[in-house]
Write a protein that holds these residues in place. Structure first.
Motif, short mmCIF file in Angstrom:
data_model
loop_
_atom_site.label_atom_id
_atom_site.label_comp_id
_atom_site.label_asym_id
_atom_site.label_seq_id
_atom_site.Cartn_x
_atom_site.Cartn_y
_atom_site.Cartn_z
N UNK A 162 -8.01 11.93 -40.16
CA UNK A 162 -7.58 12.63 -41.39
C UNK A 162 -7.12 11.68 -42.49
N UNK A 163 -7.16 10.37 -42.21
CA UNK A 163 -6.79 9.37 -43.22
C UNK A 163 -5.30 9.26 -43.47
N UNK A 164 -4.49 9.77 -42.56
CA UNK A 164 -3.05 9.79 -42.79
C UNK A 164 -2.30 8.58 -42.25
N UNK A 165 -2.98 7.75 -41.43
CA UNK A 165 -2.31 6.59 -40.85
C UNK A 165 -3.31 5.46 -40.60
N UNK A 166 -2.83 4.25 -40.67
CA UNK A 166 -3.63 3.08 -40.36
C UNK A 166 -3.68 2.92 -38.85
N UNK A 167 -4.86 2.74 -38.30
CA UNK A 167 -5.02 2.48 -36.88
C UNK A 167 -5.06 0.98 -36.64
N UNK A 168 -5.83 0.25 -37.46
CA UNK A 168 -5.99 -1.19 -37.25
C UNK A 168 -6.51 -1.85 -38.51
N UNK A 169 -6.21 -3.15 -38.62
CA UNK A 169 -6.65 -3.94 -39.77
C UNK A 169 -6.90 -5.37 -39.31
N UNK A 184 -1.01 0.57 -45.75
CA UNK A 184 -1.01 -0.84 -45.35
C UNK A 184 0.39 -1.43 -45.25
N UNK A 185 1.41 -0.65 -45.45
CA UNK A 185 2.79 -1.14 -45.44
C UNK A 185 3.30 -1.33 -44.01
N UNK A 186 2.52 -2.02 -43.19
CA UNK A 186 2.92 -2.30 -41.82
C UNK A 186 3.55 -3.67 -41.71
N UNK A 187 3.75 -4.11 -40.48
CA UNK A 187 4.39 -5.40 -40.28
C UNK A 187 3.50 -6.43 -39.59
N UNK A 188 2.24 -6.07 -39.29
CA UNK A 188 1.35 -7.06 -38.68
C UNK A 188 0.76 -7.93 -39.80
N UNK A 189 0.39 -9.15 -39.44
CA UNK A 189 -0.08 -10.13 -40.43
C UNK A 189 -1.28 -9.66 -41.24
N UNK A 190 -2.23 -9.02 -40.57
CA UNK A 190 -3.45 -8.62 -41.26
C UNK A 190 -3.18 -7.54 -42.30
N UNK A 191 -2.40 -6.53 -41.97
CA UNK A 191 -2.13 -5.47 -42.96
C UNK A 191 -1.23 -5.98 -44.09
N UNK A 192 -0.32 -6.89 -43.79
CA UNK A 192 0.50 -7.51 -44.85
C UNK A 192 -0.39 -8.29 -45.81
N UNK A 211 -5.90 4.15 -54.55
CA UNK A 211 -5.31 2.83 -54.28
C UNK A 211 -3.86 2.95 -53.80
N UNK A 212 -3.07 3.81 -54.42
CA UNK A 212 -1.66 3.92 -54.04
C UNK A 212 -1.52 4.45 -52.61
N UNK A 213 -2.44 5.31 -52.17
CA UNK A 213 -2.42 5.81 -50.80
C UNK A 213 -2.75 4.68 -49.83
N UNK A 214 -3.76 3.90 -50.16
CA UNK A 214 -4.14 2.77 -49.33
C UNK A 214 -2.99 1.77 -49.23
N UNK A 215 -2.33 1.49 -50.35
CA UNK A 215 -1.18 0.59 -50.32
C UNK A 215 -0.09 1.11 -49.39
N UNK A 216 0.17 2.39 -49.44
CA UNK A 216 1.19 3.00 -48.57
C UNK A 216 0.80 2.85 -47.10
#
Length: 117
Positions: free
Chosen positions: A98-105, A10-18, A3-8
């Motif tokens: 590799x699960x290291x970055x969010x591409x889209x939400x 999702x720490x973007x600035x677009x509306x959906x990830x927020x 969960x803590x990795x997923x939270x990290x």
């Protein structure tokens, strides 16, 4: 994915990830998959779903942007879903291979079958 990795991620600035991060912190459940698939496949599926949703007058948060980002990414992605604690929303998330970055939400309203009272 923890969960803590997923939270990290999702720490973007677009509306959906927020909104996804807020839902996750608000007690949402989530699932992520280790398998990867071509991002173009997901983009095609969600482009069709977006057209159908718009025909019904529904504009999901960030879905058009998600389709665009998946097309631009052009490499395999792994996915995940977050279901809000109130069961009203599902967030679709795609990450780098590799699960290291969010591409889209994106956020879509969950369909709930009317009660048979």
């Amino acid at each position: 994915m923890e969960r803590y990795v997923l939270e990290k991620l999702l720490a973007g600035d677009d509306e959906a990830s927020v909104a996804a991060l807020a839902a996750l912190r608000g007690g949402a459940t989530y699932h992520t998959w280790d398998t990867t698939h071509p991002s173009e496949r997901h983009a095609g599926v969600f482009a069709r779903r977006l057209r159908r949703m718009r025909l019904r007058g529904v504009e999901p948060l960030g879905l058009e942007r998600m389709v665009q980002l998946l097309r631009e990414h052009g490499r395999p992605v792994c996915g995940g879903m977050i279901d809000s604690a109130d069961q009203k929303w599902t967030f679709l998330c795609y990450f780098t291979e590799d699960g290291s970055a969010l591409v889209a939400c994106a956020r879509v309203q969950r369909w709930v079958e009317p009660s048979q009272e």
